[in-house]
Motif scaffolding. Sequence first.
Motif, PDB file in Angstrom:
ATOM      1  N   THR A 158       0.840  -1.212   0.000  1.00  0.00           N
ATOM      2  CA  THR A 158       0.000   0.000   0.000  1.00  0.00           C
ATOM      3  C   THR A 158       0.863   1.246   0.000  1.00  0.00           C
ATOM      4  O   THR A 158       0.560   2.229  -0.694  1.00  0.00           O
ATOM      5  CB  THR A 158      -0.929   0.001   1.225  1.00  0.00           C
ATOM      6  OG1 THR A 158      -1.739  -1.186   1.218  1.00  0.00           O
ATOM      7  CG2 THR A 158      -1.832   1.216   1.214  1.00  0.00           C
ATOM      8  N   LEU A 159       1.946   1.220   0.740  1.00  0.00           N
ATOM      9  CA  LEU A 159       2.850   2.375   0.769  1.00  0.00           C
ATOM     10  C   LEU A 159       3.460   2.626  -0.611  1.00  0.00           C
ATOM     11  O   LEU A 159       3.633   3.785  -1.016  1.00  0.00           O
ATOM     12  CB  LEU A 159       3.955   2.148   1.800  1.00  0.00           C
ATOM     13  CG  LEU A 159       3.538   2.193   3.269  1.00  0.00           C
ATOM     14  CD1 LEU A 159       4.707   1.785   4.169  1.00  0.00           C
ATOM     15  CD2 LEU A 159       3.040   3.588   3.638  1.00  0.00           C
ATOM     16  N   LYS A 160       3.768   1.567  -1.338  1.00  0.00           N
ATOM     17  CA  LYS A 160       4.322   1.741  -2.681  1.00  0.00           C
ATOM     18  C   LYS A 160       3.336   2.452  -3.597  1.00  0.00           C
ATOM     19  O   LYS A 160       3.725   3.247  -4.452  1.00  0.00           O
ATOM     20  CB  LYS A 160       4.702   0.380  -3.278  1.00  0.00           C
ATOM     21  CG  LYS A 160       5.942  -0.248  -2.661  1.00  0.00           C
ATOM     22  CD  LYS A 160       6.278  -1.573  -3.345  1.00  0.00           C
ATOM     23  CE  LYS A 160       7.552  -2.178  -2.778  1.00  0.00           C
ATOM     24  NZ  LYS A 160       7.909  -3.458  -3.447  1.00  0.00           N
ATOM     25  N   GLU A 195      -9.692   9.233  -2.981  1.00  0.00           N
ATOM     26  CA  GLU A 195      -9.975   7.808  -3.145  1.00  0.00           C
ATOM     27  C   GLU A 195      -8.954   6.951  -2.399  1.00  0.00           C
ATOM     28  O   GLU A 195      -9.307   5.974  -1.724  1.00  0.00           O
ATOM     29  CB  GLU A 195      -9.989   7.453  -4.631  1.00  0.00           C
ATOM     30  CG  GLU A 195     -11.189   8.025  -5.387  1.00  0.00           C
ATOM     31  CD  GLU A 195     -11.109   7.752  -6.880  1.00  0.00           C
ATOM     32  OE1 GLU A 195     -10.043   7.247  -7.328  1.00  0.00           O
ATOM     33  OE2 GLU A 195     -12.103   8.022  -7.594  1.00  0.00           O
ATOM     34  N   LYS A 196      -7.681   7.326  -2.504  1.00  0.00           N
ATOM     35  CA  LYS A 196      -6.643   6.531  -1.859  1.00  0.00           C
ATOM     36  C   LYS A 196      -6.678   6.689  -0.344  1.00  0.00           C
ATOM     37  O   LYS A 196      -6.431   5.718   0.400  1.00  0.00           O
ATOM     38  CB  LYS A 196      -5.268   6.910  -2.426  1.00  0.00           C
ATOM     39  CG  LYS A 196      -5.075   6.463  -3.873  1.00  0.00           C
ATOM     40  CD  LYS A 196      -3.658   6.688  -4.351  1.00  0.00           C
ATOM     41  CE  LYS A 196      -3.467   6.114  -5.760  1.00  0.00           C
ATOM     42  NZ  LYS A 196      -2.075   6.234  -6.240  1.00  0.00           N
ATOM     43  N   ALA A 197      -6.972   7.886   0.133  1.00  0.00           N
ATOM     44  CA  ALA A 197      -7.069   8.103   1.586  1.00  0.00           C
ATOM     45  C   ALA A 197      -8.237   7.315   2.165  1.00  0.00           C
ATOM     46  O   ALA A 197      -8.125   6.698   3.234  1.00  0.00           O
ATOM     47  CB  ALA A 197      -7.225   9.585   1.887  1.00  0.00           C
ATOM     48  N   GLN A 198      -9.365   7.309   1.457  1.00  0.00           N
ATOM     49  CA  GLN A 198     -10.516   6.537   1.923  1.00  0.00           C
ATOM     50  C   GLN A 198     -10.224   5.035   1.904  1.00  0.00           C
ATOM     51  O   GLN A 198     -10.600   4.311   2.830  1.00  0.00           O
ATOM     52  CB  GLN A 198     -11.734   6.827   1.046  1.00  0.00           C
ATOM     53  CG  GLN A 198     -12.326   8.212   1.237  1.00  0.00           C
ATOM     54  CD  GLN A 198     -13.608   8.382   0.445  1.00  0.00           C
ATOM     55  OE1 GLN A 198     -14.652   7.862   0.799  1.00  0.00           O
ATOM     56  NE2 GLN A 198     -13.520   9.138  -0.644  1.00  0.00           N
ATOM     57  N   ALA A 199      -9.566   4.568   0.850  1.00  0.00           N
ATOM     58  CA  ALA A 199      -9.252   3.142   0.750  1.00  0.00           C
ATOM     59  C   ALA A 199      -8.362   2.707   1.913  1.00  0.00           C
ATOM     60  O   ALA A 199      -8.561   1.635   2.506  1.00  0.00           O
ATOM     61  CB  ALA A 199      -8.578   2.847  -0.584  1.00  0.00           C
ATOM     62  N   LEU A 200      -7.383   3.530   2.255  1.00  0.00           N
ATOM     63  CA  LEU A 200      -6.501   3.196   3.374  1.00  0.00           C
ATOM     64  C   LEU A 200      -7.282   3.199   4.686  1.00  0.00           C
ATOM     65  O   LEU A 200      -7.103   2.308   5.524  1.00  0.00           O
ATOM     66  CB  LEU A 200      -5.335   4.183   3.438  1.00  0.00           C
ATOM     67  CG  LEU A 200      -4.412   4.028   4.656  1.00  0.00           C
ATOM     68  CD1 LEU A 200      -3.823   2.619   4.718  1.00  0.00           C
ATOM     69  CD2 LEU A 200      -3.311   5.087   4.627  1.00  0.00           C
TER      70      LEU A 200
END
Length: 289
Positions: A59-61, A274-279
């Motif tokens: 996920t960090l990548k 989108e990425k913040a919500q997914a995390l």
Amino acid sequence: MAYVPGVALLAALVVGCSAGADGNANGADSKAGSPTVTPAPPGKYLTLPAPCRAVPRSTLKDLLPGAAELPGDQQDKVFRGSAAVTYDTDRKVGCSWKSDAPSATRSLSVDFERVVSYDPAVSDDDRADTVYAKKEKAAGLSSSTPPGPPDEKDKKGEESETSEGSGKAEDPADADTDADATGSAEPSPSESSGGSTDGAPGSSSSPEEALPSRILDNLGDAAFLQDLPKQAGSPAQHHTVSVVFRTSNVVVTVRYAEQPALITQVPDGRELQEKAQALARKLAETLSE
């Protein structure tokens, strides 16, 4: 006659003890009718996860593009993260990551706060809800406004059809509701709390206006997203997205930001959200396991 004073003293002591016993009995009777306070149940979480290991390397990548291009030792340093300095790791922990790429700099941070109520009449969950509500209010949002407005739209549509004479007065409200339903809400807190992420067709609004802050559904017990585009007057195109959610007695904050290398470039706010919500959803699932 020499013994009379002693007898009198003994009689006085007996009377005094009887009075004290009556007083204690009366006190016990008065307390018997007072309500007893049942201690509120404790929160679900007694510990917090290791923050710098809470986000998988894969996920960090994805969240930190450019880090994978670094040499091995530099990659490890980026993905290892930096733990936040806290004085009570049982109550609050955090970690942050940062990746510098030729096109942009991306940064990520996660914070976990375990809330404990020291009032026996207030549960840990209720206290955590108060902590969360303060953060929500600071973001200019309110949980009293439902995140999805279709029901209200239908209701207002029915009112508009049954009151033809007041059609002119209803138009602004209907327009606002339609704008919320299509995601073209104004960035004011009252309207942005109910908007979606889709922009209106043909709208010339900037990405910041098309991505309002809002209450989120199906994330923990309560959640909101705060979109923070660049500050007025600042030449840097810095864009930050925060997702805050509560699950039982833990409040989690995810911050994800991008700053392009060139001031002419504008960050993709939709992608950041989108990425913040997914995390955030991954963290919520991990906590619930």
